[in-house]
Design an enzyme around this catalytic site. Structure first.
Site, mmCIF file in Angstrom:
data_model
loop_
_atom_site.group_PDB
_atom_site.id
_atom_site.type_symbol
_atom_site.label_atom_id
_atom_site.label_comp_id
_atom_site.label_asym_id
_atom_site.label_seq_id
_atom_site.Cartn_x
_atom_site.Cartn_y
_atom_site.Cartn_z
ATOM 1 N N GLY A 98 -10.607 -5.057 -5.498
ATOM 2 C CA GLY A 98 -9.385 -4.272 -5.307
ATOM 3 C C GLY A 98 -8.539 -4.252 -6.571
ATOM 4 N N ARG B 22 -17.609 -2.860 -3.378
ATOM 5 C CA ARG B 22 -18.676 -2.435 -2.471
ATOM 6 C C ARG B 22 -19.529 -3.578 -1.935
ATOM 7 N NH1 ARG B 22 -22.693 1.938 -3.254
ATOM 8 N NH2 ARG B 22 -22.738 1.469 -5.465
ATOM 9 N N ASP C 222 -12.035 -13.885 -6.284
ATOM 10 C CA ASP C 222 -13.098 -14.879 -6.106
ATOM 11 C C ASP C 222 -14.416 -14.254 -5.660
ATOM 12 O OD1 ASP C 222 -11.994 -14.303 -3.658
ATOM 13 O OD2 ASP C 222 -12.193 -16.337 -2.878
ATOM 14 N N THR D 283 -5.781 -10.773 -8.490
ATOM 15 C CA THR D 283 -5.726 -10.400 -7.071
ATOM 16 C C THR D 283 -4.306 -10.560 -6.573
ATOM 17 O OG1 THR D 283 -6.275 -11.024 -4.802
ATOM 18 C CG2 THR D 283 -6.562 -12.739 -6.426
ATOM 19 N N ASP E 231 -3.637 -11.317 -3.762
ATOM 20 C CA ASP E 231 -3.666 -12.395 -2.759
ATOM 21 C C ASP E 231 -3.381 -13.764 -3.384
ATOM 22 O OD1 ASP E 231 -4.567 -10.257 -1.266
ATOM 23 O OD2 ASP E 231 -6.664 -10.885 -1.301
ATOM 24 N N ASP F 192 -5.357 -16.033 -4.417
ATOM 25 C CA ASP F 192 -6.144 -17.084 -3.765
ATOM 26 C C ASP F 192 -7.293 -17.610 -4.628
ATOM 27 O OD1 ASP F 192 -7.595 -14.763 -3.674
ATOM 28 O OD2 ASP F 192 -7.995 -14.796 -1.529
ATOM 29 N N ARG G 5 18.604 -4.669 14.860
ATOM 30 C CA ARG G 5 17.174 -4.628 15.170
ATOM 31 C C ARG G 5 16.429 -5.864 14.645
ATOM 32 N NH1 ARG G 5 16.372 1.754 13.585
ATOM 33 N NH2 ARG G 5 16.658 2.535 15.694
ATOM 34 N N MET H 216 0.027 -7.662 2.898
ATOM 35 C CA MET H 216 -1.386 -8.005 2.674
ATOM 36 C C MET H 216 -1.524 -9.473 2.277
ATOM 37 S SD MET H 216 -3.002 -4.784 0.681
ATOM 38 C CE MET H 216 -3.618 -3.353 1.552
ATOM 39 N N ARG I 216 -4.965 -10.904 2.644
ATOM 40 C CA ARG I 216 -6.242 -11.311 3.228
ATOM 41 C C ARG I 216 -6.078 -12.680 3.903
ATOM 42 N NH1 ARG I 216 -11.192 -8.195 1.599
ATOM 43 N NH2 ARG I 216 -10.161 -8.033 -0.373
ATOM 44 N N ARG J 67 11.293 -2.646 14.941
ATOM 45 C CA ARG J 67 10.700 -1.618 14.088
ATOM 46 C C ARG J 67 9.733 -2.302 13.123
ATOM 47 N NH1 ARG J 67 12.692 1.099 17.389
ATOM 48 N NH2 ARG J 67 13.960 2.981 17.140
ATOM 49 N N GLN K 29 1.648 -2.410 -2.265
ATOM 50 C CA GLN K 29 1.726 -3.713 -2.955
ATOM 51 C C GLN K 29 0.818 -3.796 -4.175
ATOM 52 O OE1 GLN K 29 1.851 -6.857 0.552
ATOM 53 N NE2 GLN K 29 1.033 -4.902 1.186
ATOM 54 N N ARG K 30 -0.136 -2.889 -4.251
ATOM 55 C CA ARG K 30 -1.070 -2.971 -5.382
ATOM 56 C C ARG K 30 -0.638 -2.068 -6.537
ATOM 57 N NH1 ARG K 30 -6.633 -3.653 -2.275
ATOM 58 N NH2 ARG K 30 -7.239 -1.738 -3.326
HETATM 59 O O1 F6P Z 1 -7.785 -8.523 -1.788
HETATM 60 C C1 F6P Z 1 -6.779 -7.601 -2.051
HETATM 61 C C2 F6P Z 1 -6.435 -6.801 -0.811
HETATM 62 O O2 F6P Z 1 -5.391 -5.911 -1.148
HETATM 63 C C3 F6P Z 1 -6.086 -7.636 0.409
HETATM 64 O O3 F6P Z 1 -4.783 -8.161 0.370
HETATM 65 C C4 F6P Z 1 -6.316 -6.640 1.500
HETATM 66 O O4 F6P Z 1 -6.620 -7.276 2.726
HETATM 67 C C5 F6P Z 1 -7.506 -5.850 0.999
HETATM 68 O O5 F6P Z 1 -7.551 -6.033 -0.408
HETATM 69 C C6 F6P Z 1 -7.468 -4.390 1.296
HETATM 70 O O6 F6P Z 1 -8.672 -3.846 0.873
HETATM 71 P P1 F6P Z 1 -8.942 -2.290 0.754
HETATM 72 O O7 F6P Z 1 -8.293 -1.820 -0.520
HETATM 73 O O8 F6P Z 1 -10.412 -2.215 0.704
HETATM 74 O O9 F6P Z 1 -8.319 -1.631 1.933
#
Ligand code: F6P
Length: 360
Positions: free
Chosen positions: A15, A81, A117, A140, A142, A144, A177, A184, A186, A278, A286-287
């Site tokens: 990702g 992939r 990883d 990443t 994440d 991690d 509310r 995200m 993971r 909500r 986030q990316r």
């Molecule tokens: O590992 C990065 C991440 O953005 C995770 O936080 C998320 O679960 C996953 O990839 C989403 O993957 P995709 O871009 O395949 O939807």
């Protein structure tokens, strides 16, 4: 003795995230300025090595202008992939064989792989089987990857999630509310925990700490007793309850993915507390966005140091960020020590000290 290295490759895998282009820029500068090497950018991760002709382009200074620092994504493209050793080709070989061959066809002396990883494990396996010389750079959102305080992209993702909480705060208060922000990460709760503290969330739910609905209800009700008419919840996509249940979805390709916990919680919390709820699912926002200064700096340090590792012929290693310094370790060690949130660590203690409900 003259360096046997003349030509290196670079690819981004898995990702995308903010800061990848800053890594590419740093690698090109260091390799050409410092050592006079040729640098080949491989397109779409290892997929580019499986193309014939190999899908790669020689990179020069003109390809890596300073404004790349501002651009998220990756100019090389990427792939997530899965394991090429599992993909069978019509002639009985695997996609991995094709990828391995691509490295040698391109005449590479070494390869820099930028990945999380999962990507690192695959690259190491390709290197072992194919006689590649590799160096890794962790990235990443994440965060991690083991034994590094930061992976490229994490800090920007935290900024995005924090800004979302900041924006939700006043609308939550105005309408009395319960706002739920699904983020995200993971299997790791770093984004939720870090942004949750920064954004003054009342409830932070992470996969490392099983949650109970009663605990969340108690927090919302105790806030009401204090006259606080709204609550903010940040929830990591893969949280589990005490029974180990998480919320998943099947995507159009048939793959199971995390997602949907925010809406699940909204329904249950609404029933239990009578609150209007909500949900905001932050997703791939986030990316993207402008990489934070910290991500740009770590990305640059990683890129320069990865090239220096190749010059020293220290292969099968990955650069990490430890105590404000770049330290290289074995890729195998980074993969073996997956970095989830420590439930007894400083940030969980900080959240508890602030009176945040962690769902337990
Ligand atoms: O590992 C990065 C991440 O953005 C995770 O936080 C998320 O679960 C996953 O990839 C989403 O993957 P995709 O871009 O395949 O939807």
């Amino acid at each position: 003795m003259a360096s046997p290295i003349k030509r290196i490759g670079i690819l981004t895998s898995g990702g995308d995230c903010a800061g990848l282009n800053a890594v590419i820029r740093a690698v090109v500068h260091r390799a050409i300025r410092g050592y006079g090497w040729e640098v080949y950018g491989i397109r779409r991760g290892t997929d580019g090595l499986a193309e014939r002709p190999v899908d790669a382009v020689e990179l020069s200074f003109k390809d890596v202008p300073g404004y790349l620092m501002l651009m998220s994504g990756t100019i090389l493209g990427t792939t997530s992939r899965g394991d090429p050793f599992e993909v069978k080709m019509p002639d009985g070989s695997t996609l991995a064989d094709k990828i391995i061959e691509g490295y040698h066809m391109l005449g590479l002396d070494a390869l820099i792989g930028i990945g999380g990883d999962g990507s690192m494990a695959i690259l190491q396996k390709l290197a072992d089987r194919g006689g590649w010389q590799i160096v890794g750079i962790p990235k990443t959102i994440d965060n991690d990857v083991g034994l590094t305080e930061n992976a490229v992209g994490f800090n920007t993702a935290v900024e995005v999630a924090t800004e979302a909480l900041d924006r939700l705060h006043f609308t939550a208060a105005s309408h009395s509310r319960v706002m739920i922000l699904e983020v995200m990460g993971r299997d790791a709760g770093h984004i939720a925990l870090t942004a949750g503290i920064a954004g003054a969330a009342d409830v932070i739910l992470i996969p490392e700490i099983p949650y109970s609905l009663e605990s969340i209800r108690n927090k919302i009700e105790s806030r009401r007793r204090l006259g606080k008419n709204y609550s903010q919840i940040i929830v990591s996509e893969s949280v589990r309850n005490a029974q180990g249940d998480s919320v998943t979805q099947i995507d159009p390709t048939g793959r199971t993915r995390y997602g949907g916990i925010g809406h699940y919680l909204a329904g249950r919390i609404g029933e239990m507390t009578g609150a209007e709820t909500r949900v905001t699912v932050l997703g791939h926002v986030q990316r993207g966005g402008t990489p934070s200064p910290l991500d740009r700096v770590i990305a640059s340090a990683f890129g320069v140091n990865a090239v220096d590792l190749i010059a020293k012929e220290r292969f099968n290693r990955i650069v990490t960020w430890q105590r404000r310094a770049v330290v290289d370790i074995r890729i195998a060690d980074a993969i073996a020590s997956y970095a989830s949130v420590d439930p007894n660590g400083a940030l969980v203690a900080t959240a508890r000290g602030l009176g945040v409900c962690l769902g337990d």
